[in-house]
Scaffold this active site. Structure first.
Site, PDB file in Angstrom:
ATOM      1  N   ARG A  58       8.966  15.063  29.090  1.00 53.71           N
ATOM      2  CA  ARG A  58       9.463  16.320  29.665  1.00 53.71           C
ATOM      3  C   ARG A  58      10.988  16.287  29.651  1.00 53.71           C
ATOM      4  O   ARG A  58      11.597  15.346  30.135  1.00 53.71           O
ATOM      5  CB  ARG A  58       8.963  16.488  31.098  1.00 53.71           C
ATOM      6  CG  ARG A  58       7.444  16.600  31.198  1.00 53.71           C
ATOM      7  CD  ARG A  58       7.017  16.810  32.651  1.00 53.71           C
ATOM      8  NE  ARG A  58       5.594  16.778  32.829  1.00 53.71           N
ATOM      9  CZ  ARG A  58       4.810  17.845  32.861  1.00 53.71           C
ATOM     10  NH1 ARG A  58       5.317  19.045  32.718  1.00 53.71           N
ATOM     11  NH2 ARG A  58       3.505  17.707  33.045  1.00 53.71           N
ATOM     12  N   HIS A 117      18.091  16.465  32.581  1.00 54.05           N
ATOM     13  CA  HIS A 117      17.157  15.429  33.019  1.00 54.05           C
ATOM     14  C   HIS A 117      15.848  15.518  32.241  1.00 54.05           C
ATOM     15  O   HIS A 117      15.383  16.607  31.903  1.00 54.05           O
ATOM     16  CB  HIS A 117      16.852  15.600  34.517  1.00 54.05           C
ATOM     17  CG  HIS A 117      15.827  14.646  35.006  1.00 54.05           C
ATOM     18  ND1 HIS A 117      14.532  15.027  35.288  1.00 54.05           N
ATOM     19  CD2 HIS A 117      15.887  13.320  35.235  1.00 54.05           C
ATOM     20  CE1 HIS A 117      13.851  13.970  35.687  1.00 54.05           C
ATOM     21  NE2 HIS A 117      14.643  12.921  35.658  1.00 54.05           N
ATOM     22  N   TYR A 130      10.461  15.154  43.340  1.00 51.78           N
ATOM     23  CA  TYR A 130      11.910  15.252  43.422  1.00 51.78           C
ATOM     24  C   TYR A 130      12.332  16.411  44.300  1.00 51.78           C
ATOM     25  O   TYR A 130      11.794  17.507  44.227  1.00 51.78           O
ATOM     26  CB  TYR A 130      12.579  15.289  42.047  1.00 51.78           C
ATOM     27  CG  TYR A 130      12.032  16.229  41.025  1.00 51.78           C
ATOM     28  CD1 TYR A 130      12.672  17.422  40.739  1.00 51.78           C
ATOM     29  CD2 TYR A 130      10.891  15.898  40.305  1.00 51.78           C
ATOM     30  CE1 TYR A 130      12.181  18.281  39.771  1.00 51.78           C
ATOM     31  CE2 TYR A 130      10.396  16.745  39.337  1.00 51.78           C
ATOM     32  CZ  TYR A 130      11.044  17.942  39.082  1.00 51.78           C
ATOM     33  OH  TYR A 130      10.548  18.791  38.127  1.00 51.78           O
ATOM     34  N   LYS A 167       8.224  24.763  24.807  1.00 51.79           N
ATOM     35  CA  LYS A 167       9.576  25.086  25.277  1.00 51.79           C
ATOM     36  C   LYS A 167      10.523  23.918  25.023  1.00 51.79           C
ATOM     37  O   LYS A 167      11.648  24.107  24.541  1.00 51.79           O
ATOM     38  CB  LYS A 167       9.545  25.414  26.776  1.00 51.79           C
ATOM     39  CG  LYS A 167      10.917  25.696  27.378  1.00 51.79           C
ATOM     40  CD  LYS A 167      10.835  25.972  28.856  1.00 51.79           C
ATOM     41  CE  LYS A 167      10.696  24.664  29.601  1.00 51.79           C
ATOM     42  NZ  LYS A 167      10.810  24.753  31.027  1.00 51.79           N
ATOM     43  N   ASP A 168      10.074  22.704  25.316  1.00 50.81           N
ATOM     44  CA  ASP A 168      10.925  21.531  25.100  1.00 50.81           C
ATOM     45  C   ASP A 168      11.140  21.261  23.614  1.00 50.81           C
ATOM     46  O   ASP A 168      12.208  20.822  23.201  1.00 50.81           O
ATOM     47  CB  ASP A 168      10.330  20.299  25.777  1.00 50.81           C
ATOM     48  CG  ASP A 168      10.392  20.383  27.303  1.00 50.81           C
ATOM     49  OD1 ASP A 168      10.994  21.342  27.826  1.00 50.81           O
ATOM     50  OD2 ASP A 168       9.850  19.481  27.964  1.00 50.81           O
TER      51      ASP A 168
END
Length: 187
Positions: A58, A117, A130, A167-168
């Site tokens: 991710r 990140h 997170y 998307k990535d």
């Protein structure tokens, strides 16, 4: 608990004092006073949780107008965690930090606003939590390609390709990021 500056000094690795016995363990995951002394004054506005299976990658995600600081914990499993400094005025601008984090160490990683990140899952599953300093805004989300050759990130991939979202996979190159954002304030 101890806070250790990484090779990018504003990114801190927090290691708690873990009390273990035959019943299990206990540790303080967060103390506002200690965090403020070591990392600065931030208010956490959102808590995210992510579950992924082995081989999932991710990232590299970032927000521009409302950059999020993130205090990341691996609750189950092991990941390779990656941050890239996107702050143009920083002495570490463009530097990549790669760390292996796992649930057994109970460490947390503080990633201040102004960083991209991402992470890659090494274990069968990983559960990550997170806290974020800003709310997620779907209109202010961007992706830098995880495999951009300019960044040369060592994700510790085995011989198989990682599982990456569409998307990535369509993220911008590092050069595109520089062209689009370098003259604009990220933090």
């Amino acid at each position: 608990m101890t806070f250790i500056a990484t090779t990018i000094p504003d990114v801190k690795l927090k290691t708690p004092l873990v009390h273990k016995d035959q019943r299990g363990f206990f540790y303080e995951a967060f103390r506002a006073h200690d965090f403020k002394q070591q990392c600065g004054s931030y208010t956490f506005k959102q808590l995210n949780r992510s579950s992924s299976v082995k081989g999932v990658l991710r990232g590299l995600h970032f927000q521009h107008l409302a950059a999020q600081g993130k205090l990341l914990s691996v609750l189950v499993g092991t990941i390779v965690d990656v941050v890239v400094d996107l702050r143009p005025t920083s002495a570490t601008f463009g530097q990549v930090l790669t760390l292996t984090l796992d649930a057994t160490q109970h460490q947390q990683l503080w990633i201040p606003p102004g960083f991209a990140h991402g992470f890659f899952v090494l274990s069968d599953t990983a559960f990550i939590e997170y806290q974020c300093t800003e709310y997620f805004d779907p209109n202010d989300q961007y992706v830098i390609r995880w495999d951009d050759p300019s960044l040369a990130i060592n994700w510790s991939l085995d011989k198989t390709d990682p599982v990456v979202s569409p998307k990535d996979e369509k993220g911008m190159s590092w050069q595109c990021f520089l062209d689009k954002f370098v003259d604009k304030t990220i933090v």
